[in-house]
Design a protein around this motif. Structure first.
Motif, PDB file in Angstrom:
ATOM      1  N   TYR A  97       3.428 -44.506 -14.717  1.00 46.65           N
ATOM      2  CA  TYR A  97       3.991 -43.703 -15.406  1.00 46.65           C
ATOM      3  C   TYR A  97       5.411 -43.877 -15.414  1.00 46.65           C
ATOM      4  O   TYR A  97       6.132 -44.053 -16.348  1.00 46.65           O
ATOM      5  CB  TYR A  97       3.573 -42.213 -15.315  1.00 46.65           C
ATOM      6  CG  TYR A  97       4.639 -41.239 -16.110  1.00 46.65           C
ATOM      7  CD1 TYR A  97       4.512 -41.064 -17.619  1.00 46.65           C
ATOM      8  CD2 TYR A  97       5.362 -40.332 -15.351  1.00 46.65           C
ATOM      9  CE1 TYR A  97       5.315 -40.555 -18.199  1.00 46.65           C
ATOM     10  CE2 TYR A  97       6.145 -39.353 -16.063  1.00 46.65           C
ATOM     11  CZ  TYR A  97       6.211 -39.435 -17.351  1.00 46.65           C
ATOM     12  OH  TYR A  97       6.990 -38.788 -18.097  1.00 46.65           O
TER      13      TYR A  97
ATOM     14  N   VAL B 273       8.069 -45.665 -17.956  1.00 46.49           N
ATOM     15  CA  VAL B 273       8.998 -45.008 -18.800  1.00 46.49           C
ATOM     16  C   VAL B 273      10.312 -45.603 -18.474  1.00 46.49           C
ATOM     17  O   VAL B 273      11.428 -45.795 -19.380  1.00 46.49           O
ATOM     18  CB  VAL B 273       9.310 -43.544 -18.289  1.00 46.49           C
ATOM     19  CG1 VAL B 273      10.506 -42.876 -19.028  1.00 46.49           C
ATOM     20  CG2 VAL B 273       7.911 -42.704 -18.543  1.00 46.49           C
TER      21      VAL B 273
ATOM     22  N   VAL C  87      13.973 -37.577 -16.617  1.00 48.90           N
ATOM     23  CA  VAL C  87      12.652 -37.621 -17.327  1.00 48.90           C
ATOM     24  C   VAL C  87      11.681 -36.846 -16.581  1.00 48.90           C
ATOM     25  O   VAL C  87      11.385 -36.750 -15.495  1.00 48.90           O
ATOM     26  CB  VAL C  87      12.295 -39.279 -17.265  1.00 48.90           C
ATOM     27  CG1 VAL C  87      10.527 -39.373 -17.926  1.00 48.90           C
ATOM     28  CG2 VAL C  87      13.125 -40.141 -17.909  1.00 48.90           C
ATOM     29  N   PRO C  88      10.884 -35.788 -17.409  1.00 46.13           N
ATOM     30  CA  PRO C  88       9.991 -35.022 -16.837  1.00 46.13           C
ATOM     31  C   PRO C  88       8.542 -35.759 -16.554  1.00 46.13           C
ATOM     32  O   PRO C  88       8.438 -36.820 -17.079  1.00 46.13           O
ATOM     33  CB  PRO C  88       9.792 -33.999 -17.977  1.00 46.13           C
ATOM     34  CG  PRO C  88      10.082 -34.736 -19.331  1.00 46.13           C
ATOM     35  CD  PRO C  88      11.015 -35.785 -18.862  1.00 46.13           C
ATOM     36  N   GLY C  89       7.703 -35.028 -15.762  1.00 44.70           N
ATOM     37  CA  GLY C  89       6.310 -35.740 -15.804  1.00 44.70           C
ATOM     38  C   GLY C  89       5.432 -34.315 -15.350  1.00 44.70           C
ATOM     39  O   GLY C  89       5.954 -33.280 -15.798  1.00 44.70           O
ATOM     40  N   GLU C  90       4.334 -34.665 -15.132  1.00 48.31           N
ATOM     41  CA  GLU C  90       3.416 -33.476 -14.766  1.00 48.31           C
ATOM     42  C   GLU C  90       3.748 -32.669 -13.667  1.00 48.31           C
ATOM     43  O   GLU C  90       4.247 -33.269 -12.575  1.00 48.31           O
ATOM     44  CB  GLU C  90       1.928 -34.214 -14.655  1.00 48.31           C
ATOM     45  CG  GLU C  90       1.545 -34.855 -16.044  1.00 48.31           C
ATOM     46  CD  GLU C  90      -0.061 -35.299 -15.786  1.00 48.31           C
ATOM     47  OE1 GLU C  90      -0.646 -35.166 -14.966  1.00 48.31           O
ATOM     48  OE2 GLU C  90      -0.452 -35.622 -16.955  1.00 48.31           O
ATOM     49  N   VAL C  91       3.883 -31.343 -13.709  1.00 46.04           N
ATOM     50  CA  VAL C  91       3.864 -30.403 -12.684  1.00 46.04           C
ATOM     51  C   VAL C  91       2.788 -30.758 -11.675  1.00 46.04           C
ATOM     52  O   VAL C  91       1.715 -31.217 -11.891  1.00 46.04           O
ATOM     53  CB  VAL C  91       4.030 -28.943 -13.034  1.00 46.04           C
ATOM     54  CG1 VAL C  91       4.889 -28.957 -14.115  1.00 46.04           C
ATOM     55  CG2 VAL C  91       2.612 -28.508 -13.280  1.00 46.04           C
TER      56      VAL C  91
ATOM     57  N   ARG D 263       9.235 -33.899  -9.211  1.00 45.97           N
ATOM     58  CA  ARG D 263       9.777 -32.450  -8.846  1.00 45.97           C
ATOM     59  C   ARG D 263      11.468 -32.702  -8.666  1.00 45.97           C
ATOM     60  O   ARG D 263      12.170 -31.803  -9.094  1.00 45.97           O
ATOM     61  CB  ARG D 263       9.384 -32.409  -7.255  1.00 45.97           C
ATOM     62  CG  ARG D 263       9.491 -31.098  -6.935  1.00 45.97           C
ATOM     63  CD  ARG D 263       8.749 -30.218  -5.882  1.00 45.97           C
ATOM     64  NE  ARG D 263       7.360 -30.034  -6.616  1.00 45.97           N
ATOM     65  CZ  ARG D 263       6.377 -29.606  -5.986  1.00 45.97           C
ATOM     66  NH1 ARG D 263       6.315 -29.497  -4.684  1.00 45.97           N
ATOM     67  NH2 ARG D 263       5.230 -29.577  -6.426  1.00 45.97           N
TER      68      ARG D 263
ATOM     69  N   HIS E 201      12.570 -32.751 -12.409  1.00 42.82           N
ATOM     70  CA  HIS E 201      12.385 -31.133 -12.866  1.00 42.82           C
ATOM     71  C   HIS E 201      13.510 -30.179 -12.338  1.00 42.82           C
ATOM     72  O   HIS E 201      14.051 -29.420 -13.072  1.00 42.82           O
ATOM     73  CB  HIS E 201      11.121 -30.848 -12.498  1.00 42.82           C
ATOM     74  CG  HIS E 201       9.878 -31.361 -13.447  1.00 42.82           C
ATOM     75  ND1 HIS E 201       8.513 -31.253 -12.862  1.00 42.82           N
ATOM     76  CD2 HIS E 201      10.125 -32.082 -14.425  1.00 42.82           C
ATOM     77  CE1 HIS E 201       7.993 -31.960 -13.951  1.00 42.82           C
ATOM     78  NE2 HIS E 201       8.815 -32.471 -14.703  1.00 42.82           N
TER      79      HIS E 201
ATOM     80  N   LEU F  44      16.956 -33.286 -20.580  1.00 40.42           N
ATOM     81  CA  LEU F  44      15.531 -33.886 -20.502  1.00 40.42           C
ATOM     82  C   LEU F  44      15.374 -34.833 -21.528  1.00 40.42           C
ATOM     83  O   LEU F  44      15.880 -34.913 -22.907  1.00 40.42           O
ATOM     84  CB  LEU F  44      14.539 -32.545 -21.194  1.00 40.42           C
ATOM     85  CG  LEU F  44      13.310 -33.269 -20.816  1.00 40.42           C
ATOM     86  CD1 LEU F  44      12.417 -31.803 -20.680  1.00 40.42           C
ATOM     87  CD2 LEU F  44      12.772 -33.655 -22.252  1.00 40.42           C
ATOM     88  N   VAL F  45      14.941 -35.955 -21.145  1.00 45.13           N
ATOM     89  CA  VAL F  45      14.971 -37.446 -21.823  1.00 45.13           C
ATOM     90  C   VAL F  45      13.370 -37.702 -22.083  1.00 45.13           C
ATOM     91  O   VAL F  45      12.610 -37.797 -21.107  1.00 45.13           O
ATOM     92  CB  VAL F  45      15.539 -38.591 -21.203  1.00 45.13           C
ATOM     93  CG1 VAL F  45      15.301 -39.882 -21.686  1.00 45.13           C
ATOM     94  CG2 VAL F  45      16.917 -38.381 -20.802  1.00 45.13           C
ATOM     95  N   GLU F  46      13.148 -37.915 -23.409  1.00 43.81           N
ATOM     96  CA  GLU F  46      11.874 -38.523 -23.523  1.00 43.81           C
ATOM     97  C   GLU F  46      11.856 -39.960 -24.070  1.00 43.81           C
ATOM     98  O   GLU F  46      10.812 -40.813 -23.806  1.00 43.81           O
ATOM     99  CB  GLU F  46      11.154 -37.633 -24.894  1.00 43.81           C
ATOM    100  CG  GLU F  46      10.565 -36.306 -24.271  1.00 43.81           C
ATOM    101  CD  GLU F  46       9.874 -35.502 -25.516  1.00 43.81           C
ATOM    102  OE1 GLU F  46       8.824 -35.169 -25.209  1.00 43.81           O
ATOM    103  OE2 GLU F  46      10.561 -35.319 -26.835  1.00 43.81           O
TER     104      GLU F  46
ATOM    105  N   ASP G  54      17.278 -39.841 -27.156  1.00 40.40           N
ATOM    106  CA  ASP G  54      17.738 -38.659 -26.201  1.00 40.40           C
ATOM    107  C   ASP G  54      19.155 -39.118 -25.663  1.00 40.40           C
ATOM    108  O   ASP G  54      20.184 -38.088 -25.434  1.00 40.40           O
ATOM    109  CB  ASP G  54      16.955 -38.111 -25.391  1.00 40.40           C
ATOM    110  CG  ASP G  54      15.335 -37.535 -26.179  1.00 40.40           C
ATOM    111  OD1 ASP G  54      15.669 -37.292 -27.254  1.00 40.40           O
ATOM    112  OD2 ASP G  54      14.566 -37.603 -25.567  1.00 40.40           O
TER     113      ASP G  54
END
Lengths: 387, 387
Positions: free
Chosen positions: A145, A149, A273-277, A283, A286, A295-297, A301
């Motif tokens: 992932y 990204v 870049v966020p990911g799954e908690v 981490r 986040h 926060l970048v998608e 952004d």
């Protein structure tokens, strides 16, 4: 960006554009114990020509604010010119270029940090285009992932004309460099070791490609081994060269978080870049977002956030500087070259050019009347550009 | 929380705790065209007893600020008492309870929103414990990841003694309710349809369980079908009942984003769970985070943010209110019941109790001297609790 050479030190230095020999005093200063980047910056503010530092009296050096006693001793007693010449030889043999803080082509953005490296070793080419740079950093043990990204962002930044800066590490860094190159973009790798060889070794091919389409940079002398101790300092150059830093995947103890906090200190944008908690690899990102990182998608952004910074430079960040006419004096060229790297206050122009104040004023007035230089608020001058 | 009954309207109303018949005028007002929640709130501020509204002259009603002409007509000409009684009958037969805005046990937090529902229909039980509530909402078509996170958060909130509020929809909502119940916690489902049956139908078993360990609530009359139009208004109750709203997965057009923006308007905390970029199901949550929602990785992130709110209530949110002595007057009980639901200014106590101002002052002074009531800054009174 001038190749270092073995030419012996010449006496009777006169102010002009840097010559091959001009790096010797910088390399010498690097060997002085007790002299860090900040002391270096103070010294070069006092002595526009570093060669004059070694000619200065002890009492003159003692007048430089906060200069450590051991640094003064080291300068006054300096005797390693043979080693310096030897280093220049090795640098040249390795096909490495040097760039010093006072060079007009020193990266303008890097010059603005609190502790810019006095000397940069690099392979490849640095140019004004690299002012428009964004760093992508992240975990060495990236997930699929994270890699995906990093690839999408690097591709988008390259397509938008940005130079992608990173640390050439495994994982996210490598993916960022590689994708920028594959997308026809420029990329800069900042190493925490000597610039003469690839680290990690499996990135040798990548290292060659970066040298050919950007630059591999280090402030560390050739032969410096990649020890962990060097990496935090290296990270300040990654952020220092960039408008912003994007953290793609980072654990809570990741060096990428160091880069991010240096970026904040340097006034750079920080993106994450966020990911799954539950994924430890996300981490760190986040945590950065909670602390205020954007926060970048996707690349938009980033561009959205950075656009205002490019605009405050009059939208001219990309434009090539004007070329002075053939008959311009060497002194005028020197002043103009300083301003090409970024706007300067009149005192800084005087200091860095090493020219007498009345002469600088005269040159600036002439350049302004001819339309090559623009005076801004607060006795600040900027080079005009094609736009 | 009193079961509605078929008992005919009695004349000669005297202020006391609500009786079975007290819901008739509220149900009647609900049938008045042009009268929304805000008009309702204004009316009940003017007339402490809703029965007096129907006894009021047209000119008295015209003095209520911003009350629409058609609402005044509807009140003055109201003739649907038979239908009201019929509705009370059906409500009773369905085992549904009613609660009106002026009831002391009306959810204290919900009372503070701009447009609290004048009347709540519910199955199950509402109690003071539910003041400590957090909503978990999200996509109906949740991913395994989203369900897993919803489950972890609901479990953590239940374990920390929080009531979990949601909308009983498929996906995240259902998972939140179910986990709260499985963890031995309380949960409240707010429906966008009549409360007499489960929607969606496959949640029938869940609906039964919620009714037995919490409450299923709606402001809509029984028999109201679950049309999309009802859901945004329903969402304001989800946030209104809660200290904060956690959005687990939400597309950019999700109703959860409506809940989040209502939460912001209501001064509630908004939390959002990040996910992988590129997943459309996380896009809404990411947008919320960019807009300032707190990024949530685990239940501690929620508790940390909410703790100060619980503390500002003197840490007594969980404590049961004191019980008045047997010989307390009905008037004293009425005043105390109002304060149990939350602190009130003296004007509000007078207004809502329907008692004369000197009598209210006398009661408050007595209760304060006996240690049942505490006076705070700004002529505000609160019920003392066991702690």
């Amino acid at each position: 960006m001038i190749e270092a050479s073995l030419a012996p030190l010449t006496e009777g230095y006169s102010p002009s554009l840097p010559t091959q020999n001009d790096y010797a005093p910088w390399l010498a200063l690097r060997r002085v114990k007790g002299l860090g980047c900040v002391g270096f910056k103070k010294l070069s503010a006092q002595f526009a020509d570093p060669r004059k530092i070694f000619a200065a009296s002890r009492s003159a050096l003692e007048q430089v604010e906060d200069l450590r006693a051991d640094a003064i001793d080291g300068i006054v007693d300096f005797h390693e010119w043979a080693e310096v010449n030897d280093e220049i030889s090795r640098v040249r043999d390795a096909g490495i270029s040097l760039l010093c803080y006072s060079d007009a082509s020193y990266p303008a953005r890097l010059r603005t940090i609190a502790d810019p490296p006095p000397l940069l070793y690099f392979k490849g080419e640095l140019n004004g285009v690299d002012d428009k740079a964004v760093a992508i950093v992240g975990s060495r043990s990236a997930s699929d992932y994270g890699r995906r990204v990093a690839r999408d962002l690097a591709r988008g930044l390259a397509a938008a004309g940005f130079t992608v800066v990173s640390g050439m590490a495994r994982g996210i860094d490598g993916m960022a460099h590689e994708t920028a190159l594959n997308s026809g973009g420029r990329t800069i790798a900042v190493l925490g070791s000597g610039v003469e060889r690839a680290y990690p070794p499996e990135h040798d091919k990548l290292y060659q490609r970066i040298s050919a389409n950007g630059a591999v940079i280090s402030e560390l002398p050739i032969g410096t081994r990649p020890v962990a101790f060097n990496f935090p300092a290296r990270n300040r150059l990654i952020s220092g060269l960039s408008l912003g830093v994007v953290v793609v995947e980072a654990t809570e103890k990741s060096g990428s978080l160091i880069t991010a906090s240096l970026a904040v200190e340097q006034g750079r944008e920080v993106f994450a870049v966020p990911g799954e908690v539950g994924s430890s690899r996300s981490r760190g990102a986040h945590r950065l977002i909670r602390q205020g990182a954007k926060l970048v998608e996707n690349v938009d952004d980033i561009l959205e956030e950075i656009a205002p910074q490019l605009l405050t430079r009059g939208g001219t960040a990309n434009a090539a500087p004007l070329a002075l006419p053939q008959n311009a004096s060497a002194e005028a060229r020197k002043v103009f070259a300083l301003l090409e790297a970024g706007s300067l206050q009149i005192d800084e122009v005087i200091e860095r050019s090493g020219l007498a104040a009345p002469r600088v004023l005269q040159i600036l007035l002439e350049l302004e009347l001819q339309g090559y230089v623009r005076q801004m608020a607060g006795k600040r001058y900027a080079a005009e550009r094609n736009n």
